[in-house]
Write a protein that holds these residues in place. Structure first.
Motif, PDB file in Angstrom:
ATOM      1  N   LEU A 154       2.484   1.748  -3.462  1.00 49.06           N
ATOM      2  CA  LEU A 154       1.558   2.248  -4.482  1.00 49.06           C
ATOM      3  C   LEU A 154       1.473   3.773  -4.394  1.00 49.06           C
ATOM      4  O   LEU A 154       1.506   4.472  -5.406  1.00 49.06           O
ATOM      5  CB  LEU A 154       0.181   1.620  -4.315  1.00 49.06           C
ATOM      6  CG  LEU A 154      -0.893   2.100  -5.303  1.00 49.06           C
ATOM      7  CD1 LEU A 154      -0.458   1.885  -6.743  1.00 49.06           C
ATOM      8  CD2 LEU A 154      -2.227   1.413  -5.034  1.00 49.06           C
ATOM      9  N   PHE A 165      -7.631  -1.814 -10.835  1.00 47.12           N
ATOM     10  CA  PHE A 165      -6.679  -0.859 -10.278  1.00 47.12           C
ATOM     11  C   PHE A 165      -6.058  -0.075 -11.443  1.00 47.12           C
ATOM     12  O   PHE A 165      -4.900  -0.297 -11.816  1.00 47.12           O
ATOM     13  CB  PHE A 165      -5.592  -1.575  -9.469  1.00 47.12           C
ATOM     14  CG  PHE A 165      -6.091  -2.136  -8.168  1.00 47.12           C
ATOM     15  CD1 PHE A 165      -5.980  -1.400  -7.001  1.00 47.12           C
ATOM     16  CD2 PHE A 165      -6.683  -3.385  -8.115  1.00 47.12           C
ATOM     17  CE1 PHE A 165      -6.440  -1.906  -5.786  1.00 47.12           C
ATOM     18  CE2 PHE A 165      -7.148  -3.909  -6.905  1.00 47.12           C
ATOM     19  CZ  PHE A 165      -7.029  -3.156  -5.748  1.00 47.12           C
ATOM     20  N   SER A 195       5.205   5.216  -5.340  1.00 49.84           N
ATOM     21  CA  SER A 195       5.552   5.095  -6.766  1.00 49.84           C
ATOM     22  C   SER A 195       4.727   6.057  -7.609  1.00 49.84           C
ATOM     23  O   SER A 195       5.230   6.648  -8.575  1.00 49.84           O
ATOM     24  CB  SER A 195       5.343   3.657  -7.247  1.00 49.84           C
ATOM     25  OG  SER A 195       3.988   3.246  -7.096  1.00 49.84           O
ATOM     26  N   THR A 196       3.462   6.225  -7.242  1.00 47.63           N
ATOM     27  CA  THR A 196       2.601   7.172  -7.956  1.00 47.63           C
ATOM     28  C   THR A 196       3.046   8.603  -7.703  1.00 47.63           C
ATOM     29  O   THR A 196       3.131   9.423  -8.627  1.00 47.63           O
ATOM     30  CB  THR A 196       1.141   6.995  -7.497  1.00 47.63           C
ATOM     31  OG1 THR A 196       0.747   5.632  -7.702  1.00 47.63           O
ATOM     32  CG2 THR A 196       0.209   7.905  -8.273  1.00 47.63           C
ATOM     33  N   ILE A 240       3.124  -5.612  -6.308  1.00 46.27           N
ATOM     34  CA  ILE A 240       1.731  -5.217  -6.060  1.00 46.27           C
ATOM     35  C   ILE A 240       0.813  -5.895  -7.068  1.00 46.27           C
ATOM     36  O   ILE A 240      -0.230  -6.458  -6.718  1.00 46.27           O
ATOM     37  CB  ILE A 240       1.575  -3.685  -6.149  1.00 46.27           C
ATOM     38  CG1 ILE A 240       2.410  -2.986  -5.080  1.00 46.27           C
ATOM     39  CG2 ILE A 240       0.104  -3.293  -5.998  1.00 46.27           C
ATOM     40  CD1 ILE A 240       2.502  -1.481  -5.264  1.00 46.27           C
ATOM     41  N   GLU A 241       1.211  -5.852  -8.332  1.00 44.58           N
ATOM     42  CA  GLU A 241       0.387  -6.454  -9.376  1.00 44.58           C
ATOM     43  C   GLU A 241       0.206  -7.948  -9.128  1.00 44.58           C
ATOM     44  O   GLU A 241      -0.907  -8.481  -9.261  1.00 44.58           O
ATOM     45  CB  GLU A 241       1.031  -6.227 -10.743  1.00 44.58           C
ATOM     46  CG  GLU A 241       0.186  -6.772 -11.891  1.00 44.58           C
ATOM     47  CD  GLU A 241       0.894  -6.667 -13.223  1.00 44.58           C
ATOM     48  OE1 GLU A 241       0.294  -6.121 -14.154  1.00 44.58           O
ATOM     49  OE2 GLU A 241       2.045  -7.139 -13.332  1.00 44.58           O
ATOM     50  N   LYS A 286       2.658   1.219 -13.562  1.00 45.92           N
ATOM     51  CA  LYS A 286       3.530   0.131 -14.014  1.00 45.92           C
ATOM     52  C   LYS A 286       4.075   0.412 -15.407  1.00 45.92           C
ATOM     53  O   LYS A 286       5.266   0.212 -15.673  1.00 45.92           O
ATOM     54  CB  LYS A 286       2.777  -1.193 -14.001  1.00 45.92           C
ATOM     55  CG  LYS A 286       3.664  -2.356 -14.450  1.00 45.92           C
ATOM     56  CD  LYS A 286       2.906  -3.646 -14.624  1.00 45.92           C
ATOM     57  CE  LYS A 286       3.857  -4.719 -15.148  1.00 45.92           C
ATOM     58  NZ  LYS A 286       3.177  -5.972 -15.487  1.00 45.92           N
ATOM     59  N   CYS A 292       0.845  -1.202   0.000  1.00 45.70           N
ATOM     60  CA  CYS A 292       0.000   0.000   0.000  1.00 45.70           C
ATOM     61  C   CYS A 292       0.876   1.246   0.000  1.00 45.70           C
ATOM     62  O   CYS A 292       0.616   2.214  -0.735  1.00 45.70           O
ATOM     63  CB  CYS A 292      -0.915   0.009   1.220  1.00 45.70           C
ATOM     64  SG  CYS A 292      -2.070  -1.376   1.308  1.00 45.70           S
ATOM     65  N   LEU A 318      -2.652   1.750 -10.922  1.00 46.16           N
ATOM     66  CA  LEU A 318      -1.525   0.828 -10.886  1.00 46.16           C
ATOM     67  C   LEU A 318      -1.079   0.451 -12.297  1.00 46.16           C
ATOM     68  O   LEU A 318       0.121   0.373 -12.581  1.00 46.16           O
ATOM     69  CB  LEU A 318      -1.903  -0.428 -10.106  1.00 46.16           C
ATOM     70  CG  LEU A 318      -0.848  -1.537 -10.053  1.00 46.16           C
ATOM     71  CD1 LEU A 318       0.407  -1.065  -9.348  1.00 46.16           C
ATOM     72  CD2 LEU A 318      -1.421  -2.782  -9.369  1.00 46.16           C
ATOM     73  N   VAL A 337       6.336  -2.340  -7.682  1.00 45.69           N
ATOM     74  CA  VAL A 337       5.090  -2.183  -8.441  1.00 45.69           C
ATOM     75  C   VAL A 337       4.666  -3.535  -9.018  1.00 45.69           C
ATOM     76  O   VAL A 337       3.482  -3.896  -8.989  1.00 45.69           O
ATOM     77  CB  VAL A 337       5.262  -1.130  -9.553  1.00 45.69           C
ATOM     78  CG1 VAL A 337       4.060  -1.128 -10.497  1.00 45.69           C
ATOM     79  CG2 VAL A 337       5.443   0.263  -8.937  1.00 45.69           C
TER      80      VAL A 337
END
Length: 292
Positions: free
Chosen positions: A181, A261, A184-185, A250-251, A268, A178, A264, A247
């Motif tokens: 995410l 998502f 990275s964003t 997360i995927e 990515k 979490c 995401l 990332v």
């Protein structure tokens, strides 16, 4: 006499592990370290740590075994591979894993070690970057048995400003996903905002200061924003490929979830583009190169 009356093994002397281990050594703990590239362990020897030539040799007499490794494959190799920990572990030891790996891998390894070696596991991924590792102001998201996490708090206090109990084994890693995410964003949003400002004739050097204290402010903005503005990419504070790895993790963790998502997916794609463009080993500030 060391600070805690027991030994600590610390495996992984990368950008984060080296300063974290140094803080424990300077706090007075009896520390043994290991790194695949032995030269990276030399700075710890210089401040009083013992250096082991194999992972299993580092954990003799250690109550806490701390890992700060690149990914899940590296964690599995250090535990189960040639020269690994598995055969030398003994009941009652606690492994504290600062690495960022998948919750699934964490639960699988922890379950096997508890059943077969009676070893405790705390997944304790961190946030705060190299600056936080050096200053001891990391935040730790911890998964495992509450009693094991609470017992380790005096040691972890030398590394972090806060340790938050997230739940059972794997919950710390899930919380880190979490976190990543958001981070990275945010890193891409900062780079894009810098590019937007430059295109509109703004003095982008002033943007981090202008945003300080407002809703757009963040620790990444204050650390990486100035580096993006002046295109400073050394020293490396966090590699693009490491963020890309997170990332992707997360995927993978979401592959069985019936939830879309879309953010995401976009994030990515941009990290993949950066890697394809040869920016993978570069500092996160080099994300600016996607826009210039």
């Amino acid at each position: 006499m060391n600070s805690g009356g027991y030994g600590i093994a610390f495996l992984g002397m990368g950008l984060m592990g080296q300063p974290m281990a140094a803080r424990l050594c300077k706090a007075g703990y009896k520390l043994t370290v290991w790194n695949r590239s032995a030269e990276k362990a030399q700075p710890l020897k210089d401040v009083g740590a013992e250096v082991a030539i194999e992972p299993y040799l580092a954990i003799q007499g250690a109550e806490y075994i701390m890992l700060c490794l690149t990914n899940g494959d590296a964690v599995e190799e250090v535990i189960f591979g040639n020269g690994g920990l598995y055969g030398s572990l003994y009941a009652g030891q606690t492994i504290i894993d600062f690495s960022s790996i998948s919750p699934h891998t964490t639960r699988a390894i922890a379950g096997q070690l508890l059943t077969e070696r009676h070893v405790n596991w705390v997944d304790a991924p961190v946030s705060g970057g190299v600056k936080g590792a050096v200053s001891g102001t990391l935040v730790i998201m911890a998964g495992g048995e509450a009693e094991h996490i609470n017992a380790a708090r005096p040691v972890l206090s030398h590394l972090s400003q806060k340790v938050t109990y997230m739940g059972a084994v794997g919950a710390g890693q899930a919380a880190k996903l979490c976190n990543q995410l958001i981070v990275s964003t945010n890193m891409l949003a900062i780079a894009e905002a810098m590019a937007l400002g430059r295109a509109q004739g703004v003095n982008v050097d002033s943007l981090p200061d202008a945003f300080a204290g407002g809703f757009a402010d963040s620790v990444p903005l204050q650390i990486f924003g100035p580096r993006m503005a002046c295109q400073q990419h050394e020293p490396i504070l966090g590699a693009i490929d490491i963020m890309r790895k997170d990332v992707n993790t997360i995927e993978q963790a979401l592959k069985d979830q019936d939830i879309a998502f879309p953010l995401l997916v976009a994030v990515k794609a941009l990290y993949e583009k950066a890697s394809v463009n040869g920016l993978g080993p570069a500092d996160l500030s080099a994300l600016m190169k996607l826009y210039i």
